[in-house]
Every structure is written in structure tokens, then in C-alpha cells.
Design an enzyme around this catalytic site. Structure first.
Site, PDB file in Angstrom:
ATOM      1  N   LYS A   1      -5.243  -9.839  -6.358  1.00  0.00           N
ATOM      2  CA  LYS A   1      -6.562 -10.076  -5.767  1.00  0.00           C
ATOM      3  C   LYS A   1      -7.571  -9.034  -6.283  1.00  0.00           C
ATOM      4  CE  LYS A   1      -6.215  -7.245  -1.692  1.00  0.00           C
ATOM      5  NZ  LYS A   1      -6.459  -6.917  -0.351  1.00  0.00           N
TER       6      LYS A   1
ATOM      7  N   LYS B   1       0.823  -1.220   0.000  1.00  0.00           N
ATOM      8  CA  LYS B   1       0.000   0.000   0.000  1.00  0.00           C
ATOM      9  C   LYS B   1       0.854   1.265   0.000  1.00  0.00           C
ATOM     10  CE  LYS B   1      -4.461  -1.395   1.769  1.00  0.00           C
ATOM     11  NZ  LYS B   1      -5.478  -1.220   2.809  1.00  0.00           N
TER      12      LYS B   1
ATOM     13  N   LYS C   1     -10.911  -3.069  -4.347  1.00  0.00           N
ATOM     14  CA  LYS C   1     -11.604  -1.807  -4.599  1.00  0.00           C
ATOM     15  C   LYS C   1     -10.663  -0.803  -5.251  1.00  0.00           C
ATOM     16  CE  LYS C   1     -13.242  -2.419  -0.073  1.00  0.00           C
ATOM     17  NZ  LYS C   1     -13.623  -2.057   1.261  1.00  0.00           N
TER      18      LYS C   1
HETATM   19  P1  TYM Z   1     -11.030  -5.118   3.786  1.00  0.00           P
HETATM   20  O1  TYM Z   1     -11.984  -4.015   4.062  1.00  0.00           O
HETATM   21  O2  TYM Z   1      -9.944  -4.871   2.801  1.00  0.00           O
HETATM   22  O3  TYM Z   1     -11.816  -6.406   3.310  1.00  0.00           O
HETATM   23  C1  TYM Z   1     -12.911  -6.909   4.040  1.00  0.00           C
HETATM   24  C2  TYM Z   1     -12.876  -8.425   4.023  1.00  0.00           C
HETATM   25  O4  TYM Z   1     -12.931  -8.902   2.668  1.00  0.00           O
HETATM   26  C3  TYM Z   1     -11.847  -9.803   2.434  1.00  0.00           C
HETATM   27  N1  TYM Z   1     -11.403  -9.641   1.032  1.00  0.00           N
HETATM   28  C4  TYM Z   1     -11.275 -10.657   0.169  1.00  0.00           C
HETATM   29  N2  TYM Z   1     -11.488 -11.978   0.292  1.00  0.00           N
HETATM   30  C5  TYM Z   1     -11.276 -12.755  -0.786  1.00  0.00           C
HETATM   31  N3  TYM Z   1     -10.854 -12.263  -1.993  1.00  0.00           N
HETATM   32  C6  TYM Z   1     -10.629 -10.950  -2.163  1.00  0.00           C
HETATM   33  N4  TYM Z   1     -10.244 -10.469  -3.349  1.00  0.00           N
HETATM   34  C7  TYM Z   1     -10.837 -10.069  -1.053  1.00  0.00           C
HETATM   35  N5  TYM Z   1     -10.715  -8.731  -0.872  1.00  0.00           N
HETATM   36  C8  TYM Z   1     -11.058  -8.492   0.416  1.00  0.00           C
HETATM   37  C9  TYM Z   1     -10.757  -9.362   3.396  1.00  0.00           C
HETATM   38  O5  TYM Z   1      -9.841 -10.405   3.655  1.00  0.00           O
HETATM   39  C10 TYM Z   1     -11.571  -8.988   4.618  1.00  0.00           C
HETATM   40  O6  TYM Z   1     -11.870 -10.147   5.382  1.00  0.00           O
HETATM   41  N6  TYM Z   1      -7.900  -4.950   7.679  1.00  0.00           N
HETATM   42  C11 TYM Z   1      -9.186  -5.448   7.238  1.00  0.00           C
HETATM   43  C12 TYM Z   1     -10.363  -4.959   8.076  1.00  0.00           C
HETATM   44  C13 TYM Z   1     -10.219  -5.145   9.558  1.00  0.00           C
HETATM   45  C14 TYM Z   1     -10.373  -6.357  10.269  1.00  0.00           C
HETATM   46  C15 TYM Z   1     -10.205  -6.024  11.639  1.00  0.00           C
HETATM   47  C16 TYM Z   1     -10.663  -7.665   9.862  1.00  0.00           C
HETATM   48  C17 TYM Z   1      -9.965  -4.163  10.484  1.00  0.00           C
HETATM   49  N7  TYM Z   1      -9.953  -4.695  11.722  1.00  0.00           N
HETATM   50  C18 TYM Z   1     -10.283  -7.003  12.632  1.00  0.00           C
HETATM   51  C19 TYM Z   1     -10.730  -8.628  10.869  1.00  0.00           C
HETATM   52  C20 TYM Z   1     -10.546  -8.294  12.229  1.00  0.00           C
HETATM   53  C21 TYM Z   1      -9.423  -5.004   5.815  1.00  0.00           C
HETATM   54  O7  TYM Z   1      -8.846  -4.048   5.369  1.00  0.00           O
HETATM   55  O8  TYM Z   1     -10.399  -5.662   5.156  1.00  0.00           O
END
Ligand code: TYM
Length: 334
Positions: free
Chosen positions: A198, A114, A201
Site C-alpha cells: 500500500k 510494524k 508514509k
Molecule cells: P493512518 O493514519 O495510517 O491513515 C489514515 C487513513 O488513511 C487510510 N489510508 C489509506 N487508504 C487507502 N490507501 C492507502 N494506501 C492508505 N493509507 C492510509 C487509512 O485506512 C486511514 O483510514 N489506526 C488508524 C487511525 C485511527 C483510527 C481510529 C481510524 C486511530 N483511531 C479510530 C478510525 C477510527 C491509522 O493509523 O490510520
């Protein structure tokens, strides 16, 4: 140590949720709420680690809440709230900043991706982002964390932080070591344009992803244009090893059609990819478009979404205050 199972997970409100979020995380959130106590959070403090337009951010917090509900989360079963409304997240993050090690954060691959080539210009928040994630989880003493495969390293760090806290403050088992719940078959949905990246967004081309709010026409167009392979569908998985785009299409189809990949290959071997793409578009339209419609409808009733967050905040706050009191005591804060 209690044996209670508690699920926590979060999703960033940084724009349109997509098929990767849905298959990798949201669908699993929904099935877990039937079995365990679940806490699902719109992680707005994580989103601002890169600049967000304030007006868009407020809208996106509500839209992510709407996406939770439209995907099937039930606010009478799960706690749904936004992170910044419970100040314990930021407070515990500070305490954990003092437990976590610089060397640990330096290994985080997502920060490297990032921040890009100019790390000096990345926000400090982006660097310590995984510590805030650990705080989210440990604030509720969560035992299980459903996420996509891209979050695995952050979850390992959360475990290391929990372990170090328990050791440093001589309170074995005080924080449970959270287990990641990563789906076996579809833990990483890949971009429709590049099967080595992957679905995300932040990728520029909208053709790289299926958004939850896409229309049937968008879905047909995107799946038609998705990269696959000029050779027919093979009989075995081994032949797909060097064909990540083709594998991605078949994987998504396997997940959405609820058939394992082997039987999909058995059924489709020898056919052109246009055949599976047509079937996949139909299934996606069936499953995703009703969710998109619900999101749009819910977004017309902002007062209702605000009320969901308010009620969730009240429930989350009771748990967080109680745990934070004990955490402060362990650290010696008065
Ligand atoms: P975020 O907002 O990027 O994504 C949310 C969830 O979607 C999953 N995900 C995917 N799974 C499969 N294939 C993909 N292409 C894909 N893109 C996204 C992510 O793995 C996630 O589960 N840091 C985290 C948010 C967070 C969090 C937490 C998660 C903050 N605090 C505590 C668990 C526990 C994030 O940026 O997810």
C-alpha cells in the site's frame, strides 16, 4: 439504544499525508459531514506508539489539522480535535485493555508488519494500539467509521470489544457495533513503485507516493516514473490480474476522473501507459496541488489551527465526559 448515526475517524500525525490517505479516507470524511454528525481526530497518542521527535510531532499535529481543513472539512459542521487533549481516550483505552483478549491482539497483522522480525523490541503501546482505536470509536458511541481497507481488521476488533463489553456488563446495545465505511473502488491505493504494497508514509522512496504537498513538477516526475506495464492498456480487467502496478495507475485514474474502471479501459484500450499517465498527472495537479497550497498557507497561521483544535476539544470533551460517566457506572467504578 439510540438510532443516531455518529461518524468517527482518525488520522495519525506522522508526517506528510498522501494520496492514499486522501482517496481512501479524507475525501469520504468530507462527503459524510454533509449527512451525519462527524467527529474527526488527529490521533497523536497512536503516533507515539513508535518514537516521534517531539518538535516534529507538535508540527505534524498542526499539519494534519491543516490537511483536514484544506481537504474540505468544515469545523462548523464536524468536530476536529487532537486525541491527547481529551483524556477520556486514554481512560477508556485502559478499561478496554481489560476487556480485549491477548489472543485477539495476537492476530493483528498490522502489529506483525510494524513490529517486524524483532517483536520483543516493539513498544507495548504498538501492541495494544487497536484497543486505543476501539476506545476512540466507542467513547463517542460512533456507529460509522470511514477508513481505508488496511484498517478493516482493527474495526472488526472494535466490534468484538464492544460486543464483549455489552455481554460482560449485561448491557445489550450499550455500545453500538461500529460499521466500517470502506470505499468500494479505491479502498487501497498502492505504492507507485510496488503494486503489492500500500502507498504509505513509511516507505523509504518518496517516488512511491504522491504527497498532498507535492508540487506540479513532483507529481509529473513521480507519475512518469511510476511502474506500469510495457504492453498496451488491455480491454478487460482480467488481463490486469497479474499486473498490480498497471492496475493501480488505472484505478487511481478511474477514481480521480470519476469514471468507472470498465469505461476507462474501454476508452484507453490499446494505448500506451504514457497516455493515461499524462492525463492522470493533469488531473492530480488540478485536485491535489490546491490542497497542498492551502496546507502551506494554513501552516503560516498556527494560532488559527490551535484555535480550531481548542474549539473541537471543548465539543468532544462534553460528549466524552457524558459517555465516560455512564461507562464507569457500568463497570462499577466510583
Ligand atoms: P493512518 O493514519 O495510517 O491513515 C489514515 C487513513 O488513511 C487510510 N489510508 C489509506 N487508504 C487507502 N490507501 C492507502 N494506501 C492508505 N493509507 C492510509 C487509512 O485506512 C486511514 O483510514 N489506526 C488508524 C487511525 C485511527 C483510527 C481510529 C481510524 C486511530 N483511531 C479510530 C478510525 C477510527 C491509522 O493509523 O490510520
Amino acid at each position: 439504544m439510540s438510532n443516531k448515526k455518529i461518524v468517527f475517524s482518525g488520522v495519525q500525525p506522522s508526517g506528510n499525508l498522501h494520496l492514499g490517505n486522501y482517496l481512501g479516507a479524507l475525501k469520504n470524511f468530507v462527503s459524510l459531514q454533509k449527512e451525519m454528525e462527524c467527529i474527526y481526530c488527529v490521533v497523536d497518542l497512536h503516533a507515539i506508539t513508535v518514537f516521534q521527535d517531539p518538535k516534529l510531532l507538535s508540527n505534524n499535529i498542526l499539519e494534519t489539522t491543516a490537511s483536514f481543513l484544506a481537504s474540505g472539512l468544515d469545523p462548523t459542521k464536524s468536530i476536529i480535535f487532537n486525541q491527547s487533549s481529551v483524556s477520556g481516550h486514554a481512560e477508556l483505552a485502559w478499561i478496554l485493555n481489560c476487556v480485549s483478549r491477548v489472543g485477539w491482539l495476537n492476530r493483528m497483522t498490522q502489529f506483525k508488519d510494524k513490529a517486524g522480525s524483532d517483536k520483543e523490541k516493539a513498544s507495548v503501546g504498538l501492541y495494544i494500539y487497536p484497543n486505543l482505536m476501539a476506545a476512540d470509536i466507542l467513547l463517542y458511541k460512533a456507529t460509522h467509521v470511514p477508513v481505508g481497507a488496511d484498517q478493516k481488521q482493527h474495526l472488526e476488533l472494535s466490534r468484538d470489544i464492544a460486543q464483549k463489553f455489552n455481554n460482560d456488563f449485561k448491557c445489550p446495545g450499550f455500545f453500538p457495533l461500529p460499521d466500517p465505511l470502506i470505499l468500494k473502488n479505491i479502498s487501497r491505493v498502492m505504492s507507485l513503485r510496488d503494486g503489492t504494497k500500500k502507498m504509505s508514509k513509511s516507505e523509504e522512496s518518496d517516488y512511491s507516493r504522491i504527497n498532498l504537498k507535492d508540487s506540479p513538477d513532483d507529481i509529473i516526475k513521480k507519475i512518469k516514473k511510476a511502474k506500469s506495464d510495457s504492453e498496451p492498456i488491455p480491454e478487460n480487467l482480467k488481463s490486469l490480474e497479474k499486473k498490480p502496478e498497471a492496475l493501480n495507475i488505472l484505478n487511481i485514474y478511474s477514481e480521480i476522473s470519476k469514471n468507472n474502471l470498465e469505461s476507462v479501459l474501454k476508452e484507453m484500450a490499446g494505448k500506451e501507459y504514457s497516455y493515461v499517465k499524462k492525463k492522470l498527472s493533469d488531473l492530480l495537479i488540478n485536485e491535489i496541488c490546491p490542497i497542498g497550497e492551502k496546507i502551506k498557507k494554513l501552516m503560516n497561521d498556527r494560532a488559527y489551527l490551535m484555535e480550531i483544535l481548542k474549539k473541537g476539544n471543548e465539543k468532544a470533551k462534553i460528549k466524552s465526559d457524558e459517555n465516560l460517566k455512564n461507562i464507569r457506572e457500568k463497570v462499577g467504578l466510583i
